[in-house]
Motif scaffolding. Structure first.
Motif, short mmCIF file in Angstrom:
data_model
loop_
_atom_site.label_atom_id
_atom_site.label_comp_id
_atom_site.label_asym_id
_atom_site.label_seq_id
_atom_site.Cartn_x
_atom_site.Cartn_y
_atom_site.Cartn_z
N GLY A 186 0.81 -1.21 0.00
CA GLY A 186 0.00 0.00 0.00
C GLY A 186 0.84 1.26 0.00
N GLU A 187 1.92 1.24 0.78
CA GLU A 187 2.82 2.40 0.83
C GLU A 187 3.52 2.60 -0.51
N LEU A 188 3.93 1.51 -1.14
CA LEU A 188 4.60 1.60 -2.42
C LEU A 188 3.65 2.14 -3.49
N LEU A 189 2.41 1.68 -3.49
CA LEU A 189 1.43 2.18 -4.44
C LEU A 189 1.23 3.68 -4.27
N ARG A 190 1.07 4.13 -3.03
CA ARG A 190 0.86 5.56 -2.80
C ARG A 190 2.09 6.37 -3.18
N LEU A 191 3.27 5.82 -2.91
CA LEU A 191 4.50 6.51 -3.25
C LEU A 191 4.61 6.71 -4.76
N VAL A 192 4.33 5.64 -5.52
CA VAL A 192 4.41 5.72 -6.97
C VAL A 192 3.32 6.65 -7.51
N ARG A 193 2.11 6.54 -6.97
CA ARG A 193 1.02 7.42 -7.41
C ARG A 193 1.39 8.88 -7.21
N ASP A 194 1.93 9.21 -6.05
CA ASP A 194 2.27 10.60 -5.76
C ASP A 194 3.41 11.07 -6.65
N ARG A 195 4.36 10.19 -6.96
CA ARG A 195 5.44 10.56 -7.89
C ARG A 195 4.86 10.85 -9.27
#
Length: 213
Positions: free
Chosen positions: A130-139
Motif C-alpha cells: 500500500g505504501e509503495l502504491l501511494r509513493l508511486v502514485r504521488d510521484r
C-alpha cells in the motif's frame, strides 16, 4: 568496476534465481562475488541483512524505472498508461518487485523482517504494498501535474487506477491460451488490457482526492 557491496548483491540475486533463498549460502555468495566471507558480513551483518539489502535494491530499481517512464511520457499525455505498462513488465521480470507490489512472498524468496536489527538497521524501511502504491502514485502526479489539463484530484485518481489495474494483472495473470494472455515479447500489456485501461482511465470525477477502496 562494481563495489564489493554491488558485487555481493549481484551474486546473491544470481543465486536466488537458481535456488530458494533458504538454500543460498553466504560462503557461496562471497565466493561468487570474489570477496571474503568476512567482507560480506562486514557489509550486511548476516543473511537477513543481505536479504533486506537485496529487496531494497529491487524497490529502488523499480522506482528508478517509474521515474524514467514518467519522464519519457511527460509530454505525450500517456503517463498513467505508461506507468501501468512499466509496472506489469517490472513485476513480470523480477520476482522481488512482484512480491513488493503484491505482498505475496513465495517460499523461494527472502521475506523482509518487520524489525531490522544489526548492521543496516538504520536504513530506510521497506515499503508495504500500500505504501509503495501511494509513493508511486504521488510521484506520478508530481511528474505529470503541470502538463495535464486535468485537476490534481482527477490525475491522482487516474494514476491510482492505472496502478491497481496493473497489479490486478500481476496478481491474477491471464489463463494460457486466452485472448488476454501476455505474449512472450517485451510488450506485457495486451490489446484487451489496453482497451480496459483506456476505458478505466477516461473516468471523469470532480471529487477531491478520491481514492479507490
Amino acid at each position: 568496476m562494481p563495489t564489493a557491496r554491488e558485487a555481493l548483491l549481484d551474486a546473491a540475486r544470481s543465486a536466488l534465481s537458481r535456488q530458494p533463498w533458504t538454500s543460498v549460502r553466504m560462503v557461496d555468495v562471497a565466493a561468487r562475488a570474489g570477496v571474503s566471507r568476512q567482507t560480506l558480513y562486514n557489509e550486511f551483518g548476516g543473511k537477513d541483512g543481505l536479504a533486506r539489502a537485496l529487496i531494497r535494491r529491487a524497490a529502488d530499481d523499480y522506482l528508478a524505472g517509474v521515474d524514467r517512464t514518467l519522464g519519457a511520457d511527460r509530454r505525450r499525455g500517456t503517463g498513467p498508461a505508461a506507468l501501468a505498462r512499466w509496472t506489469v513488465g517490472a513485476a513480470r521480470a523480477d520476482t522481488l518487485v512482484r512480491a513488493l507490489l503484491t505482498g505475496v512472498w513465495g517460499e523461494r524468496l527472502p521475506v523482509p523482517a518487520a524489525s531490522p536489527s544489526g548492521r543496516g538497521a538504520d536504513a530506510p524501511a521497506l515499503p508495504t504494498p500500500g505504501e509503495l502504491l501511494r509513493l508511486v502514485r504521488d510521484r506520478a502526479v508530481a511528474a505529470l501535474e503541470d502538463t495535464s489539463a486535468e485537476g490534481t484530484a482527477v490525475l491522482e485518481l487516474r494514476c491510482e487506477m492505472a496502478l491497481r489495474l496493473a497489479l490486478s494483472y500481476t496478481l491474477v495473470p491471464a489463463e494460457p491460451g486466452s485472448q488476454a494472455e501476455e505474449p512472450d515479447s517485451c510488450r506485457p500489456i495486451t490489446p484487451m488490457m489496453t482497451s480496459e485501461m483506456e476505458t478505466s482511465l477516461s473516468v471523469d470525477t470532480t471529487s477531491p482526492r478520491k481514492t479507490i477502496p
